[in-house]
Every structure is written in C-alpha cells, then in structure tokens.
Design a protein around this motif. Sequence first.
Motif, PDB file in Angstrom:
ATOM      1  N   HIS A  93     -23.757  12.511  -1.735  1.00 26.00           N
ATOM      2  CA  HIS A  93     -22.926  12.395  -2.932  1.00 26.00           C
ATOM      3  C   HIS A  93     -21.619  11.667  -2.602  1.00 26.00           C
ATOM      4  CE1 HIS A  93     -20.581  13.431  -6.445  1.00 26.00           C
ATOM      5  NE2 HIS A  93     -21.715  13.735  -7.050  1.00 26.00           N
ATOM      6  N   ALA A  94     -21.259  10.686  -3.427  1.00 23.70           N
ATOM      7  CA  ALA A  94     -20.006   9.942  -3.248  1.00 23.70           C
ATOM      8  C   ALA A  94     -19.015  10.375  -4.329  1.00 23.70           C
ATOM      9  CB  ALA A  94     -20.270   8.449  -3.342  1.00 23.70           C
ATOM     10  N   PHE A  95     -17.835  10.822  -3.915  1.00 25.44           N
ATOM     11  CA  PHE A  95     -16.766  11.214  -4.840  1.00 25.44           C
ATOM     12  C   PHE A  95     -15.749  10.082  -4.888  1.00 25.44           C
ATOM     13  CE2 PHE A  95     -17.943  15.633  -5.267  1.00 25.44           C
ATOM     14  CZ  PHE A  95     -18.629  15.915  -4.094  1.00 25.44           C
ATOM     15  N   PRO A  96     -15.547   9.440  -6.047  1.00 26.30           N
ATOM     16  CA  PRO A  96     -14.571   8.347  -6.120  1.00 26.30           C
ATOM     17  C   PRO A  96     -13.154   8.880  -5.907  1.00 26.30           C
ATOM     18  CG  PRO A  96     -15.448   8.851  -8.293  1.00 26.30           C
ATOM     19  CD  PRO A  96     -16.196   9.690  -7.327  1.00 26.30           C
ATOM     20  N   LEU A  97     -12.368   8.125  -5.165  1.00 25.78           N
ATOM     21  CA  LEU A  97     -10.973   8.484  -4.907  1.00 25.78           C
ATOM     22  C   LEU A  97     -10.061   7.679  -5.824  1.00 25.78           C
ATOM     23  CD1 LEU A  97     -11.057   8.556  -1.006  1.00 25.78           C
ATOM     24  CD2 LEU A  97     -11.098  10.501  -2.570  1.00 25.78           C
ATOM     25  N   ARG A 101     -11.338  -1.607 -10.059  1.00 24.77           N
ATOM     26  CA  ARG A 101     -12.743  -1.224  -9.948  1.00 24.77           C
ATOM     27  C   ARG A 101     -13.441  -2.032  -8.859  1.00 24.77           C
ATOM     28  NH1 ARG A 101     -14.621   2.106 -13.917  1.00 24.77           N
ATOM     29  NH2 ARG A 101     -13.248   2.333 -15.689  1.00 24.77           N
ATOM     30  N   ALA A 121     -14.255   5.926  -1.779  1.00 27.28           N
ATOM     31  CA  ALA A 121     -14.963   7.143  -2.129  1.00 27.28           C
ATOM     32  C   ALA A 121     -15.075   8.022  -0.887  1.00 27.28           C
ATOM     33  CB  ALA A 121     -16.355   6.828  -2.667  1.00 27.28           C
ATOM     34  N   ILE A 139     -11.257  16.680  -5.948  1.00 24.01           N
ATOM     35  CA  ILE A 139     -12.657  16.667  -5.533  1.00 24.01           C
ATOM     36  C   ILE A 139     -13.033  18.103  -5.191  1.00 24.01           C
ATOM     37  CG2 ILE A 139     -14.314  15.805  -3.839  1.00 24.01           C
ATOM     38  CD1 ILE A 139     -12.437  13.355  -3.547  1.00 24.01           C
ATOM     39  N   ASN A 163      -5.392  12.619  -3.093  1.00 24.48           N
ATOM     40  CA  ASN A 163      -6.554  13.300  -3.645  1.00 24.48           C
ATOM     41  C   ASN A 163      -6.749  14.588  -2.858  1.00 24.48           C
ATOM     42  OD1 ASN A 163      -8.351  11.187  -5.426  1.00 24.48           O
ATOM     43  ND2 ASN A 163      -7.082  10.166  -3.927  1.00 24.48           N
ATOM     44  N   VAL A 216     -17.613  10.423   0.901  1.00 23.59           N
ATOM     45  CA  VAL A 216     -19.055  10.659   0.894  1.00 23.59           C
ATOM     46  C   VAL A 216     -19.332  11.955   1.650  1.00 23.59           C
ATOM     47  CG1 VAL A 216     -21.322   9.769   1.538  1.00 23.59           C
ATOM     48  CG2 VAL A 216     -19.519   8.188   0.792  1.00 23.59           C
ATOM     49  N   SER A 252     -12.347  -0.017  -4.602  1.00 21.27           N
ATOM     50  CA  SER A 252     -12.175   1.417  -4.730  1.00 21.27           C
ATOM     51  C   SER A 252     -12.729   2.092  -3.488  1.00 21.27           C
ATOM     52  CB  SER A 252     -12.869   1.942  -5.991  1.00 21.27           C
ATOM     53  OG  SER A 252     -14.252   1.690  -5.923  1.00 21.27           O
TER      54      SER A 252
END
Length: 154
Positions: free
Chosen positions: A122-126, A111, A116, A141, A131, A118, A114
């Motif tokens: 909006h940020a999408f965690p990878l 954690r 992401a 995503i 992915n 963007v 990490s």
Amino acid sequence: MRIRFGEYLFDDAQRELLRGSEVIHLSPRAFELMAFLLRRRPQAVTKEELYRHLWPDTFVEYANLNNLISEIRAAIGDRARTKLRTKHRYGYAFTADSVEESPVVPRTYSRTKSFALVIGDHAFPLLPGMNVVGRDDQAAIVVDSPLISRTHAR
C-alpha cells in the motif's frame, strides 16, 4: 524570524531553537524573552522594558528575569556570557554574531512530483510539509498495527 548564530538556529514561526537538528527546550517565557532580545539585537534592552513585555500589568520578583536569562544561557552554551551580555545596572543585549535567514517556503504541491510512504503493498501519498504516521485517527497516515505507536513518526 529565523536567526542563525553559531551552530544554533532560532525559528520564531516554528517556536524552535535548534542546535544542528537537535531541538533545544526553552520554557515559553524564556523563548519569548529570547525572541524579544533577538529582534532588538545588538541593542541593549532595559530590564524595565523586558519586565513590561514579559509580564504586562503584573508584579513579579526580580529574580524571574535572571532565571530566564540563565535558562537561555544554559540552552545556548553561553557560560562565558559573550552571546547574551549583561549590561550592568541597565539590562541585556544579544550580541552573538548572527544572521537572519529567509523563512523556509514550502514547495507547492505538484501532481507530477509527489512522494509516498510505501508499507507492504500500500502506498500512502505524502502532502507537502510534515506528515504524521501512527495509529491515532488524527495522523495524516493511519496505520492500524499494534507495532506502531499512536504518533509513530513525522
């Protein structure tokens, strides 16, 4: 098993043959033949053993093995037949200088470190590993936009 020879990398676990970062296509049976020969390198393997391994309990034309050998040689640029040698009246041997590499072990998810993707605000965690980004509901995503294909990026 990951075997590097020249500019090529054979990755059995990922079922890929790479030249640099380019994926070289092999038919499933040619891939299995190459894996078998690489496991036994630099020993010669008899044609009979190859037939038993590739086509157990099945009769196939002798030309089938020759076709797979030709497919592999074309894929690895072995016109001179120095990497994959024919042992006349016996079989074949993979004799190119090669080295076995350690498998790539993915880092454990942390954690504190990490990444992401963007898009806009909006940020999408990878997650660790691959992915897939796209419109498809199965993508890791999902981006709902007509400008994005179903499987847009990995």
